[in-house]
Design a protein around this motif. Structure first.
Motif, short mmCIF file in Angstrom:
data_model
loop_
_atom_site.label_atom_id
_atom_site.label_comp_id
_atom_site.label_asym_id
_atom_site.label_seq_id
_atom_site.Cartn_x
_atom_site.Cartn_y
_atom_site.Cartn_z
N UNK A 59 0.84 -1.19 0.00
CA UNK A 59 0.00 0.00 0.00
C UNK A 59 0.87 1.24 0.00
N UNK A 60 0.69 2.07 -1.01
CA UNK A 60 1.43 3.32 -1.11
C UNK A 60 0.57 4.48 -0.61
N UNK A 61 1.23 5.48 -0.06
CA UNK A 61 0.55 6.68 0.41
C UNK A 61 1.22 7.91 -0.18
N UNK A 62 0.44 8.96 -0.36
CA UNK A 62 0.94 10.24 -0.84
C UNK A 62 0.33 11.32 0.03
N UNK A 63 1.15 11.94 0.85
CA UNK A 63 0.70 13.01 1.73
C UNK A 63 0.90 14.36 1.06
N UNK A 64 -0.16 15.13 0.95
CA UNK A 64 -0.11 16.42 0.28
C UNK A 64 -0.24 17.58 1.25
N UNK A 65 0.29 18.73 0.82
CA UNK A 65 0.18 19.96 1.61
C UNK A 65 0.31 21.16 0.69
N UNK A 66 -0.09 22.32 1.16
CA UNK A 66 0.06 23.55 0.41
C UNK A 66 -0.94 23.76 -0.72
N UNK A 67 -2.05 23.07 -0.69
CA UNK A 67 -3.05 23.19 -1.74
C UNK A 67 -3.79 24.52 -1.67
N UNK A 68 -4.17 25.05 -2.85
CA UNK A 68 -4.98 26.24 -2.90
C UNK A 68 -6.42 25.87 -2.56
N UNK A 69 -6.94 26.46 -1.52
CA UNK A 69 -8.29 26.21 -1.00
C UNK A 69 -8.39 24.85 -0.30
#
Length: 120
Positions: A19-29
């Motif tokens: 299982x792979x994960x992708x953590x995101x940050x800094x998105x507009x809205x």
């Protein structure tokens, strides 16, 4: 700006799961306004789409992984997932997380990639 960090890659035997994960940050809205996707690139080959998913969870898969992989997202956690089953040697590649804005931010973003190796 938008940052994507993949994790969960590693060495797995043929027929195994990962299982792979992708953590995101800094998105507009909001992370929820971005179409997310997983791509992969094997040595000496081009980067190909594995699966993508809309903001409300509608998935699409490449024929090579259909029925074996499941893409999902948790908008509350700004995280994208890829559940991989029945892995074989042809799944060996660096897997990349991708985000494309659908509202406000029209940019496209990539993570650094995580290595998946399927071998006995």
């Amino acid at each position: 700006q938008v940052q994507l960090v993949e994790s969960g890659g590693g060495l797995v035997q043929p027929g195994g799961s990962l299982r792979l994960s992708c953590a995101g940050s800094g998105f507009i809205f909001s992370f929820s306004l971005y179409r997310m996707a997983w791509y992969r690139q094997a040595p000496g080959k081009q980067r190909d789409l594995v699966a993508d998913i809309t903001s409300n969870g509608m998935p699409n898969y490449a024929d090579s992984v259909k029925g074996r992989f499941t893409i999902s997202r948790d908008n509350a956690k700004s995280t994208l997932y890829l559940e991989m089953n029945s892995l074989n040697s042809e799944d060996t590649a660096v897997y990349y997380c991708n985000a494309v804005g659908t509202y406000g931010d029209k940019g496209a973003y990539w993570g650094q990639g995580t290595q998946v190796t399927v071998s006995s």
